[in-house]
Design an enzyme around this catalytic site. Structure first.
Site, PDB file in Angstrom:
ATOM      1  N   GLU A  90     -11.187  -0.204  -4.821  1.00  0.00           N
ATOM      2  CA  GLU A  90     -10.580   0.519  -3.693  1.00  0.00           C
ATOM      3  C   GLU A  90      -9.364   1.295  -4.208  1.00  0.00           C
ATOM      4  O   GLU A  90      -9.144   1.415  -5.412  1.00  0.00           O
ATOM      5  CB  GLU A  90     -10.156  -0.467  -2.606  1.00  0.00           C
ATOM      6  CG  GLU A  90      -9.158  -1.514  -3.104  1.00  0.00           C
ATOM      7  CD  GLU A  90      -8.854  -2.605  -2.101  1.00  0.00           C
ATOM      8  OE1 GLU A  90      -9.428  -2.613  -1.003  1.00  0.00           O
ATOM      9  OE2 GLU A  90      -8.023  -3.476  -2.434  1.00  0.00           O
ATOM     10  N   ASP A 132       0.813  -1.218   0.000  1.00  0.00           N
ATOM     11  CA  ASP A 132       0.000   0.000   0.000  1.00  0.00           C
ATOM     12  C   ASP A 132       0.849   1.272   0.000  1.00  0.00           C
ATOM     13  O   ASP A 132       0.731   2.129   0.898  1.00  0.00           O
ATOM     14  CB  ASP A 132      -0.921   0.028   1.235  1.00  0.00           C
ATOM     15  CG  ASP A 132      -1.851  -1.165   1.298  1.00  0.00           C
ATOM     16  OD1 ASP A 132      -2.229  -1.686   0.230  1.00  0.00           O
ATOM     17  OD2 ASP A 132      -2.202  -1.577   2.417  1.00  0.00           O
TER      18      ASP A 132
HETATM   19  O1  FUB Z   1      -3.466  -3.636   2.859  1.00  0.00           O
HETATM   20  C1  FUB Z   1      -4.814  -3.797   3.205  1.00  0.00           C
HETATM   21  C2  FUB Z   1      -5.707  -3.429   2.039  1.00  0.00           C
HETATM   22  O2  FUB Z   1      -5.382  -4.206   0.905  1.00  0.00           O
HETATM   23  C3  FUB Z   1      -5.586  -2.005   1.552  1.00  0.00           C
HETATM   24  O3  FUB Z   1      -6.243  -1.082   2.370  1.00  0.00           O
HETATM   25  C4  FUB Z   1      -6.123  -2.125   0.169  1.00  0.00           C
HETATM   26  O4  FUB Z   1      -5.859  -1.054  -0.674  1.00  0.00           O
HETATM   27  C5  FUB Z   1      -5.484  -3.411  -0.278  1.00  0.00           C
HETATM   28  O5  FUB Z   1      -4.196  -3.178  -0.772  1.00  0.00           O
END
Ligand code: FUB
Length: 319
Positions: free
Chosen positions: A205, A33
């Site tokens: 996301e 991330d």
């Molecule tokens: O790392 C946890 C979650 O997985 C993140 O918040 C998302 O963007 C995905 O990468």
């Protein structure tokens, strides 16, 4: 004489190898991330640390790590300037974050699981230095799961992306399944007005907002497994025109979370993949590529490489 030049040659080969360390950026830890900031000629990279075991079945993320580079090749580790405990109201999950600078202070927006309000939440931490230490800027979450009602899942309020427009107005984008944004007050720690939703195709996301030559670029992780897609628009709130996919899905890990910055005359995209040995869904690795715009402002498709971008030393930046 011959021995000396052999030695010099070996040293310069070693230096060259270090200078072209390539992707994944960090071989000794699993990092995910990425969020990035170009500040005073140095790039700062913020990642969540994946600590899941090799056969782990879920994320194990307790802290964020900071690295910096003067040349996009050699990275200096600054340790962990904040973790879940930075937010007294949070209980776990140092998930995705983003950072910006305003009035000499650094504001770090991050996903965590709330201890008392069911679901994920977004906190904001502040520091006088990009490498921290950071402290909770408000003592409570800026966004909680009960503020948004579009879905009934507990993880729809994740993945903050902060953007300050040229007129000084700051925006916080975020979301999973439904993309949302809110204006921020000048103090960067309070919402200013209602939460809006944004319709983009196949949104999963990892929203990101940046501006290049007067055009606004809204990018996100699309579908699942995820690929990186983007739209462009004439303002920080659209209207958005879909432009396509710029990075294809990873081989194993289903997520690909990215950040885009301009630094020392070039553009870069940070993302994560599964390419470290024993890497996978919950053991990810941050990487970076140069990002190129076409003359019409569209972004060229970005292949993932082992080499990463060419060295780009910032004048005056050392260490
Ligand atoms: O790392 C946890 C979650 O997985 C993140 O918040 C998302 O963007 C995905 O990468």
């Amino acid at each position: 004489m011959f021995k000396k030049s052999l030695l010099a040659c070996a040293i310069s080969m070693a230096a060259a190898a270090a200078a072209h360390a390539g992707n994944p950026l960090f071989k000794d830890k699993f990092t995910a991330d990425p969020a990035a900031l170009s500040d005073n000629g140095r790039v700062y990279l913020y990642v969540g640390r994946d600590e899941a075991e090799e056969n782990g079945k879920d994320y194990l993320m307790k802290e964020w790590l900071v690295y910096s580079s003067c040349d996009m090749k050699n990275w200096k580790a600054h340790g962990s300037p904040l973790n879940v405990q930075t937010f007294a109201w949070a209980k776990k999950d140092a998930w995705a974050a983003d950072i910006t600078k305003r009035d000499g202070k650094y504001y770090f927006y991050s996903t965590v699981a709330h201890a008392t309000i069911p679901g994920k939440a977004i906190g904001v931490a502040v520091s006088d230095s990009p490498a921290g230490p950071f402290k909770d800027a408000r003592g409570s979450a800026i966004i909680t799961n009960d503020m948004t009602r579009e879905t009934d899942i507990g993880w729809d309020d994740i993945d903050p992306a902060v953007f300050i427009d040229d007129d000084g107005q700051a925006y916080l984008y975020w979301g999973n399944q439904v993309m949302k944004y809110v204006k921020l007050k000048r103090n960067m720690i309070e919402a200013d007005g209602p939460i809006h939703t944004v319709a983009v195709p196949h949104f999963t996301e990892a929203t990101y907002l940046h501006k290049h030559k007067g055009t606004y670029y809204l990018s996100w992780s699309r579908e699942f497994p995820e690929e990186t897609a983007y739209s462009t628009g004439p303002s920080a709130t659209g209207p958005w025109t879909y432009r396509g996919v710029i990075m294809k899905k990873n081989a194993v890990v289903k997520t690909i979370h990215h950040a885009i910055i301009e630094h020392n005359g070039k553009s870069y995209i940070f993302y994560h993949n599964d390419k470290l040995p024993t890497g996978g869904e919950f053991r990810r690795s941050a990487a970076v590529e140069e990002l190129h715009y076409n003359p019409d402002g569209t972004i060229r498709f970005i292949p993932q490489t082992d080499e990463g971008p060419a060295a780009n030393p910032s004048p005056g930046c050392q260490g």
